[in-house]
Write a protein that holds these residues in place. Sequence first.
Motif, PDB file in Angstrom:
ATOM      1  N   LEU A   4       0.824  -1.205   0.000  1.00 23.51           N
ATOM      2  CA  LEU A   4       0.000   0.000   0.000  1.00 23.51           C
ATOM      3  C   LEU A   4       0.858   1.254   0.000  1.00 23.51           C
ATOM      4  O   LEU A   4       2.035   1.226   0.339  1.00 23.51           O
ATOM      5  CB  LEU A   4      -0.897   0.021   1.239  1.00 23.51           C
ATOM      6  CG  LEU A   4      -1.907  -1.110   1.386  1.00 23.51           C
ATOM      7  CD1 LEU A   4      -2.546  -1.060   2.761  1.00 23.51           C
ATOM      8  CD2 LEU A   4      -2.960  -1.037   0.287  1.00 23.51           C
ATOM      9  N   ARG A   5       0.208   2.347  -0.377  1.00 21.65           N
ATOM     10  CA  ARG A   5       0.801   3.678  -0.230  1.00 21.65           C
ATOM     11  C   ARG A   5      -0.247   4.596   0.386  1.00 21.65           C
ATOM     12  O   ARG A   5      -1.447   4.333   0.320  1.00 21.65           O
ATOM     13  CB  ARG A   5       1.253   4.219  -1.585  1.00 21.65           C
ATOM     14  CG  ARG A   5       0.104   4.503  -2.540  1.00 21.65           C
ATOM     15  CD  ARG A   5       0.583   4.805  -3.945  1.00 21.65           C
ATOM     16  NE  ARG A   5      -0.521   5.160  -4.836  1.00 21.65           N
ATOM     17  CZ  ARG A   5      -0.483   5.055  -6.158  1.00 21.65           C
ATOM     18  NH1 ARG A   5       0.608   4.585  -6.760  1.00 21.65           N
ATOM     19  NH2 ARG A   5      -1.523   5.413  -6.886  1.00 21.65           N
ATOM     20  N   ILE A   6       0.201   5.682   0.970  1.00 16.34           N
ATOM     21  CA  ILE A   6      -0.729   6.614   1.604  1.00 16.34           C
ATOM     22  C   ILE A   6      -1.438   7.433   0.533  1.00 16.34           C
ATOM     23  O   ILE A   6      -0.845   7.840  -0.463  1.00 16.34           O
ATOM     24  CB  ILE A   6       0.012   7.531   2.601  1.00 16.34           C
ATOM     25  CG1 ILE A   6      -0.978   8.236   3.509  1.00 16.34           C
ATOM     26  CG2 ILE A   6       0.937   8.513   1.899  1.00 16.34           C
ATOM     27  CD1 ILE A   6      -1.653   7.324   4.496  1.00 16.34           C
ATOM     28  N   LYS A   7      -2.721   7.641   0.719  1.00 13.48           N
ATOM     29  CA  LYS A   7      -3.513   8.460  -0.197  1.00 13.48           C
ATOM     30  C   LYS A   7      -3.854   9.796   0.427  1.00 13.48           C
ATOM     31  O   LYS A   7      -3.688  10.853  -0.199  1.00 13.48           O
ATOM     32  CB  LYS A   7      -4.793   7.725  -0.598  1.00 13.48           C
ATOM     33  CG  LYS A   7      -5.650   8.467  -1.603  1.00 13.48           C
ATOM     34  CD  LYS A   7      -6.887   7.645  -1.992  1.00 13.48           C
ATOM     35  CE  LYS A   7      -7.731   8.382  -3.023  1.00 13.48           C
ATOM     36  NZ  LYS A   7      -8.937   7.584  -3.387  1.00 13.48           N
ATOM     37  N   THR A   8      -4.367   9.789   1.666  1.00  7.39           N
ATOM     38  CA  THR A   8      -4.642  11.046   2.369  1.00  7.39           C
ATOM     39  C   THR A   8      -4.270  10.882   3.837  1.00  7.39           C
ATOM     40  O   THR A   8      -4.361   9.784   4.407  1.00  7.39           O
ATOM     41  CB  THR A   8      -6.123  11.476   2.290  1.00  7.39           C
ATOM     42  OG1 THR A   8      -6.934  10.495   2.940  1.00  7.39           O
ATOM     43  CG2 THR A   8      -6.565  11.654   0.854  1.00  7.39           C
ATOM     44  N   ILE A   9      -3.860  11.987   4.438  1.00  7.94           N
ATOM     45  CA  ILE A   9      -3.660  12.086   5.884  1.00  7.94           C
ATOM     46  C   ILE A   9      -4.446  13.297   6.349  1.00  7.94           C
ATOM     47  O   ILE A   9      -4.251  14.399   5.825  1.00  7.94           O
ATOM     48  CB  ILE A   9      -2.175  12.237   6.257  1.00  7.94           C
ATOM     49  CG1 ILE A   9      -1.376  11.031   5.768  1.00  7.94           C
ATOM     50  CG2 ILE A   9      -2.006  12.406   7.771  1.00  7.94           C
ATOM     51  CD1 ILE A   9       0.115  11.136   6.041  1.00  7.94           C
ATOM     52  N   GLU A  10      -5.336  13.095   7.312  1.00 12.31           N
ATOM     53  CA  GLU A  10      -6.223  14.175   7.740  1.00 12.31           C
ATOM     54  C   GLU A  10      -6.186  14.315   9.258  1.00 12.31           C
ATOM     55  O   GLU A  10      -6.425  13.355   9.989  1.00 12.31           O
ATOM     56  CB  GLU A  10      -7.646  13.900   7.279  1.00 12.31           C
ATOM     57  CG  GLU A  10      -8.596  15.062   7.473  1.00 12.31           C
ATOM     58  CD  GLU A  10      -9.905  14.866   6.740  1.00 12.31           C
ATOM     59  OE1 GLU A  10     -10.677  15.835   6.631  1.00 12.31           O
ATOM     60  OE2 GLU A  10     -10.157  13.734   6.265  1.00 12.31           O
ATOM     61  N   ASP A  11      -5.849  15.522   9.733  1.00 11.96           N
ATOM     62  CA  ASP A  11      -5.855  15.825  11.160  1.00 11.96           C
ATOM     63  C   ASP A  11      -7.188  16.468  11.538  1.00 11.96           C
ATOM     64  O   ASP A  11      -7.695  17.339  10.819  1.00 11.96           O
ATOM     65  CB  ASP A  11      -4.713  16.787  11.508  1.00 11.96           C
ATOM     66  CG  ASP A  11      -3.351  16.172  11.259  1.00 11.96           C
ATOM     67  OD1 ASP A  11      -3.204  14.964  11.509  1.00 11.96           O
ATOM     68  OD2 ASP A  11      -2.433  16.892  10.826  1.00 11.96           O
ATOM     69  N   LYS A  12      -7.714  16.036  12.691  1.00 14.28           N
ATOM     70  CA  LYS A  12      -8.984  16.575  13.155  1.00 14.28           C
ATOM     71  C   LYS A  12      -8.851  17.035  14.597  1.00 14.28           C
ATOM     72  O   LYS A  12      -8.067  16.483  15.382  1.00 14.28           O
ATOM     73  CB  LYS A  12     -10.089  15.520  13.040  1.00 14.28           C
ATOM     74  CG  LYS A  12     -10.379  15.107  11.595  1.00 14.28           C
ATOM     75  CD  LYS A  12     -11.545  14.129  11.510  1.00 14.28           C
ATOM     76  CE  LYS A  12     -11.861  13.789  10.055  1.00 14.28           C
ATOM     77  NZ  LYS A  12     -13.009  12.861   9.944  1.00 14.28           N
ATOM     78  N   ASP A  13      -9.654  18.049  14.957  1.00 13.15           N
ATOM     79  CA  ASP A  13      -9.617  18.557  16.326  1.00 13.15           C
ATOM     80  C   ASP A  13     -10.500  17.709  17.223  1.00 13.15           C
ATOM     81  O   ASP A  13     -11.056  16.684  16.808  1.00 13.15           O
ATOM     82  CB  ASP A  13     -10.010  20.032  16.371  1.00 13.15           C
ATOM     83  CG  ASP A  13     -11.425  20.290  15.872  1.00 13.15           C
ATOM     84  OD1 ASP A  13     -12.232  19.342  15.852  1.00 13.15           O
ATOM     85  OD2 ASP A  13     -11.717  21.443  15.511  1.00 13.15           O
ATOM     86  N   THR A  14     -10.641  18.133  18.479  1.00  9.92           N
ATOM     87  CA  THR A  14     -11.380  17.327  19.452  1.00  9.92           C
ATOM     88  C   THR A  14     -12.855  17.182  19.090  1.00  9.92           C
ATOM     89  O   THR A  14     -13.521  16.254  19.560  1.00  9.92           O
ATOM     90  CB  THR A  14     -11.264  17.954  20.847  1.00  9.92           C
ATOM     91  OG1 THR A  14     -11.716  19.319  20.780  1.00  9.92           O
ATOM     92  CG2 THR A  14      -9.829  17.913  21.335  1.00  9.92           C
ATOM     93  N   ASP A  15     -13.378  18.082  18.256  1.00 15.92           N
ATOM     94  CA  ASP A  15     -14.771  17.996  17.837  1.00 15.92           C
ATOM     95  C   ASP A  15     -14.938  17.261  16.515  1.00 15.92           C
ATOM     96  O   ASP A  15     -16.031  17.221  15.957  1.00 15.92           O
ATOM     97  CB  ASP A  15     -15.367  19.407  17.723  1.00 15.92           C
ATOM     98  CG  ASP A  15     -15.405  20.113  19.063  1.00 15.92           C
ATOM     99  OD1 ASP A  15     -15.724  19.445  20.060  1.00 15.92           O
ATOM    100  OD2 ASP A  15     -15.102  21.324  19.109  1.00 15.92           O
ATOM    101  N   GLY A  16     -13.850  16.705  15.993  1.00 19.29           N
ATOM    102  CA  GLY A  16     -13.928  15.957  14.747  1.00 19.29           C
ATOM    103  C   GLY A  16     -13.864  16.822  13.504  1.00 19.29           C
ATOM    104  O   GLY A  16     -14.064  16.323  12.393  1.00 19.29           O
ATOM    105  N   LYS A  17     -13.552  18.098  13.662  1.00 18.86           N
ATOM    106  CA  LYS A  17     -13.468  18.994  12.511  1.00 18.86           C
ATOM    107  C   LYS A  17     -12.071  18.941  11.909  1.00 18.86           C
ATOM    108  O   LYS A  17     -11.073  19.052  12.600  1.00 18.86           O
ATOM    109  CB  LYS A  17     -13.798  20.430  12.929  1.00 18.86           C
ATOM    110  CG  LYS A  17     -13.776  21.419  11.767  1.00 18.86           C
ATOM    111  CD  LYS A  17     -14.117  22.824  12.251  1.00 18.86           C
ATOM    112  CE  LYS A  17     -14.071  23.812  11.104  1.00 18.86           C
ATOM    113  NZ  LYS A  17     -14.377  25.195  11.556  1.00 18.86           N
ATOM    114  N   SER A  18     -12.026  18.792  10.587  1.00 19.22           N
ATOM    115  CA  SER A  18     -10.752  18.719   9.888  1.00 19.22           C
ATOM    116  C   SER A  18     -10.077  20.093   9.861  1.00 19.22           C
ATOM    117  O   SER A  18     -10.713  21.097   9.526  1.00 19.22           O
ATOM    118  CB  SER A  18     -10.951  18.216   8.459  1.00 19.22           C
ATOM    119  OG  SER A  18      -9.730  18.234   7.738  1.00 19.22           O
TER     120      SER A  18
END
Length: 928
Positions: free
Chosen positions: A484-498
């Motif tokens: 596999l390879r990475i497609k997306t990396i997404e950080d989210k805050d404590t409320d689940g907002k990107s």
Amino acid sequence: MKRIIKLIFGVFCLSGYGQDLPESEQYYIDYNNIELPQTPNAFGFTVYGDIPVNTSTGIPDIKIPIYSLVEDNIEVPISLSYHASGVQVDELATAVGLKWTLNVGGGIFRTIKNKADEEQGWLDPNYTSISNSWYANDLYQVSWQNQTRDKAENNDHNPDDFSYGFLGYSGDFIFKKDSTLLKSREDQLELIPHVESQGLSFTAKDLHGNIFSFGADKEFGSNSISYSSIIQGGNYDYDGYEYEDHPTGWMLSQITTKNGNAIHFEYEPYNLNYELLQTSHHLTKVKSCSPDNNPKGKKSATSNHYDYTMQLIKRIYTDHVEIIFDYTTDNNLSHWKRKLTRITVNDLLKGNKRTFNFIYDKFNGDPRLKLKGVYETGSNNIPKPGYTFYYDARPLPQKASFSKDFFGYYNGVTTNPTLVHRSPALESLFSNDPQYLDNNAGNRSLGEGYIQAGILKKIEYPTGGSTEFTYEPNKEGNKYSGGLRIKTIEDKDTDGKSYNRKQYTYSGLVGNDMESMIHFTRKEVGESVSYYSSFVAESNLVPTGHYYEKVVVRHTDGQIWFDKEYNYISEPYYGRRHAVPKTVKAYKGTNTLLKITEYEYASIGTQETINWNVLADKICMQISGDNSGMRLGYTTGWNQTRFGNTANLPVQIATTEFLDHESASLHPVTIMKNYQYNDKLLPETEIINSRLTRSVSGSTTSYITNDTNADKITINYTYPLDYSNEYGLQHLPGALPISKQVFSDNQGSLIYGQYFAYDANGNIKTSYHYNKGQGNNSNAPDYVPDNYEEKASFVYMDGKPVQVSKPGNTGAPASSISYIYGYGNQHLIAEIKNKSYADIPSTLIAAARDASNNGTESQLATALDNIHNSLPDARVTTYIHKPLIGTSTIVDPRGGKTTYTYDPFSRLEFVKDEDDKLLEEYKYHYKN
């Protein structure tokens, strides 16, 4: 204990299908592919050297820090790393879970190729690879049986493959026949083998004077191989192979710092004993050495019984701290049953401790160890918020399942009769018998709906935020190179907002794929042809690894987005694919170029090359004097070449930024840096040129001089080996700079210069600076120019600077700052200005050090107050610490006291003054 051997068997051409030969000669063993691999434990220490974790491979750098032990400027970090390449069907978990590696300690590891180098093998002139003179003999005067016994079975045709991974160093090497080493890539680490009667061991030295010792604890492996083969219309034949014990790993046992301090590593053995049936196959179209109008098919399978003795890190300790690793056994797990449950860091002086705990589950399907979480326990045993890990829920197949693609990843095909892929080449070989292929060939293609089974999908952090990962197969068009390879990396805050998202786009896949390289799974012996379930060609023909020539990372904070484009080129590296950046471009949007960095590389050091003959294939031949018919004999030798002992380093880095002035056209500003290195890979010359302008004409990029008013700076460095023996510098660690000089083209002169003198351990003793030719340093070493003046002098004790002095004006005494260390010489407890270390009463120093080591905080405070009161003409600042937690008290030269209070989780809570008034308060809030 038996050794682990991976055997790839071939079938030689037999007259009458072998019925007229002795049973012991029914099979042809490919001695070039007999391997005793490193243990599963070793894999984690070396995988990051084998497959670089960077954008070029699509493998993200996922790391969880635990703790770092520091001793005399040597840092031993403890962390967890996750290798997000996908779960292979036969892959074992480790003591911290499937695909996770505990980064601590490390070692030197090897794969034995046929025989151990040091035991009647590669390094023994009586048993090493076959010379050209042997092949020059008249083969027709030598019987086939003697060739097999004397040269195939008794000789070692290839050197063992060694790799190492510890404290940020990783790489690989082989032995040359004179017992010195050939590294695939030089890396400023001197590896010293010790080939002795009691066995093989190693030490290593870095360029800072630290010594690493290996071999007090060793890893071993053994393997019994069973081989079964059935020819069309015949019965099963069985054969086997096994090896006795040889060490395959030498664990890091001690680090001795340049000042003689030591970090010790202890291990506990873990025995892993299991069997995997039919781990590889091959299909053969068998012919006889005489004409045969009815060639038959033959199916062969290899099974493995593994028996490993591995070394799991148990304890790391110095004079002042120890780190304990606790394990338990879980018999509900598949194969690997040992798991790390706790890491405890103990301060040996004050009894403080930090405890890190591990939470596990097991994967669905084949129950391999799953790491679910890591958290720290406070002093009151209440858990601090920690890390939580989430994985793809699809079940894992059983190990040794045939449901795997060519690279070993799950593909969901449950009907495979063998692991030999049904390729067009194989269909052509068996074109007259397609039914045979239906019954014996399988589908080893990528299964996109299954390959992500068990992969890490999400990490939740102690603060409550999270990172989510999405993946895609490592392919381009129809070309698939495994995993596999990475497609997306997404950080989210404590409320689940990107709030931070990166998307990766790849092109230009460079790597092996099954479809286009099927010919490397083919072997011919005599007139018989075999197709294998894996690549069987030499490693120089089929290098491992992959990279992408172009990767674009799109980054957005939810409002604006930027593109960063990486373009990679291949780096010279034997047997593996490594890539380095050629250009890196930063865009606003897709079209507005903000910055471009371009790299040029060169091979540094003196390349060494060795050549040898591996054992050749066999062909049908008539042996002179043998009237029984055609026999198999060896063809001419296969010449192998391996190079190394150099490094590919950047010699030019050009960075151009495009500055936007009030919506006018973009104006480029270029900074060119050029580097020259010595044989230790240290920079000797650095040139910084800001006079150039980047020019592009078609596909050609050039840099032309445009601004002669801009400056061009040249920086020269010298090191101990740059000086002759008369200066007495040869014993110093090689990385210590002896001088640094900076020249300006515009000023036409030296604008900055600095020389250093060192003590016997390599601690700086005196620094000298260029003062426009006004210096006078009659007491300086001979290598320091006369027009440099003393800037500062240093006194070291036990590896710590206890005094720094600066010379005063003419006739004035030097001003000094002295330092006292406590808590096992690890923490500063007093800074004393305007007083030399020798002028501080030794009784005051001893009392403070003893109180820090053996007394209470109150006793230490009294001892430090005595220093304040006994040195009224000095400016004294004192410190009291809570080891493993933080500083608890600081008293400034005026007697003002600041105290620091920590909560049960060792987090700073209050800061108060000497009147107990609150200066600062810290509150920590976590989701849930």
